[in-house]
Design a protein around this motif. Structure first.
Motif, PDB file in Angstrom:
ATOM      1  N   LEU A   1    -108.593 -25.665 -82.776  1.00 48.02           N
ATOM      2  CA  LEU A   1    -107.365 -26.312 -82.320  1.00 48.02           C
ATOM      3  C   LEU A   1    -106.300 -26.338 -83.421  1.00 48.02           C
ATOM      4  O   LEU A   1    -105.138 -25.992 -83.191  1.00 48.02           O
TER       5      LEU A   1
ATOM      6  N   TRP B   1     -89.501 -17.765 -72.685  1.00 46.75           N
ATOM      7  CA  TRP B   1     -89.769 -18.134 -74.082  1.00 46.75           C
ATOM      8  C   TRP B   1     -91.114 -18.807 -74.297  1.00 46.75           C
ATOM      9  O   TRP B   1     -91.602 -18.840 -75.435  1.00 46.75           O
TER      10      TRP B   1
ATOM     11  N   ILE C   1    -107.863 -20.693 -74.388  1.00 54.49           N
ATOM     12  CA  ILE C   1    -108.259 -20.292 -75.738  1.00 54.49           C
ATOM     13  C   ILE C   1    -109.777 -20.358 -75.831  1.00 54.49           C
ATOM     14  O   ILE C   1    -110.360 -21.437 -75.668  1.00 54.49           O
TER      15      ILE C   1
ATOM     16  N   ARG D   1    -100.443 -21.737 -85.749  1.00 55.51           N
ATOM     17  CA  ARG D   1     -99.867 -20.448 -85.393  1.00 55.51           C
ATOM     18  C   ARG D   1     -98.811 -20.602 -84.296  1.00 55.51           C
ATOM     19  O   ARG D   1     -97.745 -19.998 -84.349  1.00 55.51           O
ATOM     20  N   GLU D   2     -99.133 -21.441 -83.286  1.00 59.28           N
ATOM     21  CA  GLU D   2     -98.304 -21.481 -82.076  1.00 59.28           C
ATOM     22  C   GLU D   2     -96.994 -22.265 -82.241  1.00 59.28           C
ATOM     23  O   GLU D   2     -95.982 -21.884 -81.670  1.00 59.28           O
TER      24      GLU D   2
ATOM     25  N   ALA E   1    -112.680 -29.688 -77.586  1.00 57.24           N
ATOM     26  CA  ALA E   1    -112.010 -28.533 -78.181  1.00 57.24           C
ATOM     27  C   ALA E   1    -112.362 -28.565 -79.660  1.00 57.24           C
ATOM     28  O   ALA E   1    -112.146 -29.584 -80.306  1.00 57.24           O
TER      29      ALA E   1
ATOM     30  N   TYR F   1    -102.608 -24.482 -83.282  1.00 60.87           N
ATOM     31  CA  TYR F   1    -101.257 -25.054 -83.353  1.00 60.87           C
ATOM     32  C   TYR F   1    -100.507 -24.620 -84.606  1.00 60.87           C
ATOM     33  O   TYR F   1     -99.272 -24.490 -84.583  1.00 60.87           O
TER      34      TYR F   1
ATOM     35  N   PHE G   1     -96.185 -33.363 -66.144  1.00 55.02           N
ATOM     36  CA  PHE G   1     -95.282 -34.190 -66.950  1.00 55.02           C
ATOM     37  C   PHE G   1     -93.890 -34.270 -66.344  1.00 55.02           C
ATOM     38  O   PHE G   1     -93.468 -33.373 -65.615  1.00 55.02           O
TER      39      PHE G   1
ATOM     40  N   VAL H   1    -100.030 -33.856 -78.710  1.00 59.92           N
ATOM     41  CA  VAL H   1    -100.793 -33.333 -77.573  1.00 59.92           C
ATOM     42  C   VAL H   1    -102.246 -33.761 -77.723  1.00 59.92           C
ATOM     43  O   VAL H   1    -102.891 -33.448 -78.719  1.00 59.92           O
TER      44      VAL H   1
HETATM   45  O1  18C Z   1     -92.805 -28.048 -75.905  1.00 58.78           O
HETATM   46  C1  18C Z   1     -93.104 -26.915 -75.577  1.00 58.78           C
HETATM   47  N1  18C Z   1     -93.127 -26.512 -74.298  1.00 58.78           N
HETATM   48  C2  18C Z   1     -92.762 -27.334 -73.178  1.00 58.78           C
HETATM   49  C3  18C Z   1     -92.581 -26.481 -71.964  1.00 58.78           C
HETATM   50  O2  18C Z   1     -93.702 -25.739 -71.646  1.00 58.78           O
HETATM   51  C4  18C Z   1     -93.754 -28.454 -72.904  1.00 58.78           C
HETATM   52  C5  18C Z   1     -95.163 -27.993 -73.011  1.00 58.78           C
HETATM   53  C6  18C Z   1     -96.068 -28.343 -73.908  1.00 58.78           C
HETATM   54  C7  18C Z   1     -97.385 -27.674 -73.913  1.00 58.78           C
HETATM   55  C8  18C Z   1     -98.457 -28.485 -74.510  1.00 58.78           C
HETATM   56  C9  18C Z   1     -99.670 -27.683 -74.829  1.00 58.78           C
HETATM   57  C10 18C Z   1    -100.526 -27.410 -73.648  1.00 58.78           C
HETATM   58  C11 18C Z   1    -101.836 -26.778 -73.989  1.00 58.78           C
HETATM   59  C12 18C Z   1    -101.643 -25.411 -74.509  1.00 58.78           C
HETATM   60  C13 18C Z   1    -102.822 -24.645 -74.702  1.00 58.78           C
HETATM   61  C14 18C Z   1    -102.583 -23.697 -75.827  1.00 58.78           C
HETATM   62  C15 18C Z   1    -102.370 -22.312 -75.381  1.00 58.78           C
HETATM   63  C16 18C Z   1    -102.179 -21.391 -76.532  1.00 58.78           C
HETATM   64  C17 18C Z   1    -102.333 -19.984 -76.060  1.00 58.78           C
HETATM   65  C18 18C Z   1    -102.269 -18.999 -77.150  1.00 58.78           C
HETATM   66  C19 18C Z   1    -102.538 -17.631 -76.640  1.00 58.78           C
HETATM   67  O3  18C Z   1     -93.455 -29.539 -73.720  1.00 58.78           O
HETATM   68  C20 18C Z   1     -93.492 -25.878 -76.641  1.00 58.78           C
HETATM   69  C21 18C Z   1     -94.957 -25.936 -76.836  1.00 58.78           C
HETATM   70  C22 18C Z   1     -95.482 -25.052 -77.906  1.00 58.78           C
HETATM   71  C23 18C Z   1     -96.972 -24.987 -77.753  1.00 58.78           C
HETATM   72  C24 18C Z   1     -97.697 -25.053 -79.040  1.00 58.78           C
HETATM   73  C25 18C Z   1     -99.186 -25.041 -78.862  1.00 58.78           C
HETATM   74  C26 18C Z   1     -99.784 -26.420 -78.937  1.00 58.78           C
HETATM   75  C27 18C Z   1    -101.266 -26.398 -79.048  1.00 58.78           C
HETATM   76  C28 18C Z   1    -101.812 -27.788 -78.901  1.00 58.78           C
HETATM   77  C29 18C Z   1    -103.264 -27.758 -78.621  1.00 58.78           C
HETATM   78  C30 18C Z   1    -103.564 -28.264 -77.225  1.00 58.78           C
HETATM   79  C31 18C Z   1    -105.008 -28.271 -76.869  1.00 58.78           C
HETATM   80  C32 18C Z   1    -105.580 -26.931 -76.574  1.00 58.78           C
HETATM   81  C33 18C Z   1    -107.049 -27.016 -76.307  1.00 58.78           C
HETATM   82  C34 18C Z   1    -107.836 -25.833 -76.726  1.00 58.78           C
HETATM   83  C35 18C Z   1    -107.910 -25.589 -78.203  1.00 58.78           C
HETATM   84  C36 18C Z   1    -109.122 -24.856 -78.665  1.00 58.78           C
END
Ligand code: 18C
Length: 258
Positions: free
Chosen positions: A228, A103, A130, A234-235, A223, A232, A140, A217
Motif C-alpha cells: 500500500l 486524468w 492491485i 508512486r500514485e 491490504a 501511494y 462519495f 484513504v
Molecule cells: O483524488 C483523486 N481522485 C478523485 C477522483 O477519482 C477521488 C478519488 C480517490 C480515490 C481513492 C483511492 C481509491 C482506491 C484506489 C486503489 C488504487 C489503485 C491504484 C492502481 C494502480 C494501477 O478523490 C486522485 C487520487 C489519486 C489516487 C492515488 C492512489 C491512492 C492509493 C491509496 C491506497 C488505497 C487502498 C488500496 C488498497 C490496495 C493496496 C494494496
C-alpha cells in the motif's frame, strides 16, 4: 410559450434540487469547513510527524504514518505551484465527471449516482485492482465551491473541491468482489496574479495556481502495508503531475476563467 399580450415566456428550467435542501447538506457544510481550514495550514502548523516523501520542482508531498485497526491510513498533504492556470480551472476539471477518465489513471469505472446540484454530485467508482489485494470501490459526495476571502487579500477568490465517502443503500459496501475504501479528499486552490507591468490585460504568463491536496484513504480491509505504501508513493505524485498537466493542456488556448 406565449402570454396573451404576445410576450415570450422562457421554458421552465429542469428542476435541480438545491443542495441546501438535501439530507446530506449538514454533513457537507461541516466537512467542507473543517477540511478547508486544515488544508490552509502549512505542514509545520498542522501537527508534528509530517515527512516529505516526494518532491519534483515546485511539487512537495508529505505523509504521516498512521494505522487504524491494523490498516494503513497515512494522511497525505501535497503542495504544488503550476503556471498558466487558475484555481477555478483546476477545481472545475477535478470536480466535473466528463473529464475524469482523461486524468484518473486508477479508475476502472465511474457512475454519477445523483447530481444534487450544479456543485454537488454523488459518485460510485471502482478502481483498478492491485495484486495481491482485492479490488476497491468508493461511494462519495463531491462538492465544489468558491471561498469568500477571509484575509482581504488582493486578487481572485479561492476555490475548493471536497470529496467525502458516504453511504448509499443502492450501493451497499462489501457485497460483491470489491472492498469499500473510505476517503476524505480536499483540493484547495489559490490563483496568483502578477499584474503585467505595461498595464495590459492579464495573460496566462501572468498567472499561477497554488494547489494544496490533502487526502486520507482507509483501505477498508486487508491490504499489505508495504504494498500500500509503495503504491501511494508512486500514485500520488503521478496523479498530481498528470492532472495538472492535463488542466494546462485543456486551458492553454482558452480565455482565462477565474
Ligand atoms: O483524488 C483523486 N481522485 C478523485 C477522483 O477519482 C477521488 C478519488 C480517490 C480515490 C481513492 C483511492 C481509491 C482506491 C484506489 C486503489 C488504487 C489503485 C491504484 C492502481 C494502480 C494501477 O478523490 C486522485 C487520487 C489519486 C489516487 C492515488 C492512489 C491512492 C492509493 C491509496 C491506497 C488505497 C487502498 C488500496 C488498497 C490496495 C493496496 C494494496
Amino acid at each position: 410559450e406565449k402570454l396573451m399580450n404576445g410576450t415570450l415566456v422562457p421554458p421552465t428550467p429542469e428542476p435541480v434540487s438545491p443542495a441546501s435542501s438535501h439530507p446530506l447538506w449538514p454533513d457537507i457544510e461541516r466537512k467542507v469547513a473543517s477540511q478547508v481550514s486544515m488544508a490552509k495550514l502549512g505542514v509545520g502548523e498542522c501537527g508534528a510527524g509530517w515527512q516529505l516523501f516526494a518532491e519534483d520542482g515546485e511539487m512537495k508531498m508529505y505523509r504521516r504514518e498512521e494505522e487504524v485497526d491494523g490498516l494503513v491510513v497515512d494522511p497525505l498533504k501535497a503542495v504544488h505551484v503550476v503556471k498558466g492556470i487558475t484555481g477555478f480551472e483546476v477545481c472545475h476539471h477535478f470536480f466535473s465527471p466528463q473529464y475524469r477518465y482523461d486524468w484518473e489513471t486508477t479508475l476502472e469505472h465511474m457512475v454519477v449516482v445523483e447530481t444534487i446540484s450544479e456543485d454537488t454530485i454523488l459518485f460510485q467508482q471502482t478502481h483498478k485492482r492491485i495484486w495481491p489485494a482485492s479490488q476497491r470501490d468508493a461511494v462519495f459526495w463531491s462538492h465544489m465551491r468558491r471561498l469568500p476571502d477571509d484575509q482581504d487579500r488582493e486578487g481572485p477568490d479561492l476555490w475548493t473541491v471536497v470529496n467525502q465517502s458516504t453511504e448509499l443503500p443502492q450501493y451497499p459496501a462489501n457485497t460483491g468482489k470489491c472492498v469499500r475504501v473510505y476517503l476524505t479528499v480536499c483540493l484547495l486552490c489559490q490563483t496568483l496574479v502578477n499584474p503585467p507591468k505595461n498595464g495590459g490585460p492579464v495573460t496566462r504568463d501572468d498567472i499561477s495556481c497554488k494547489i494544496t491536496y490533502c487526502s486520507v484513504v482507509n483501505p477498508g480491509g486487508w491490504a499489505p502495508a508495504s504494498v500500500l505504501r509503495a503504491v501511494y508513493k508512486r500514485e500520488y505524485p503521478k496523479f498530481l503531475k498528470r492532472f495538472t498537466a492535463y488542466v494546462m493542456s485543456k486551458t492553454k488556448d482558452k480565455p482565462i476563467r477565474f
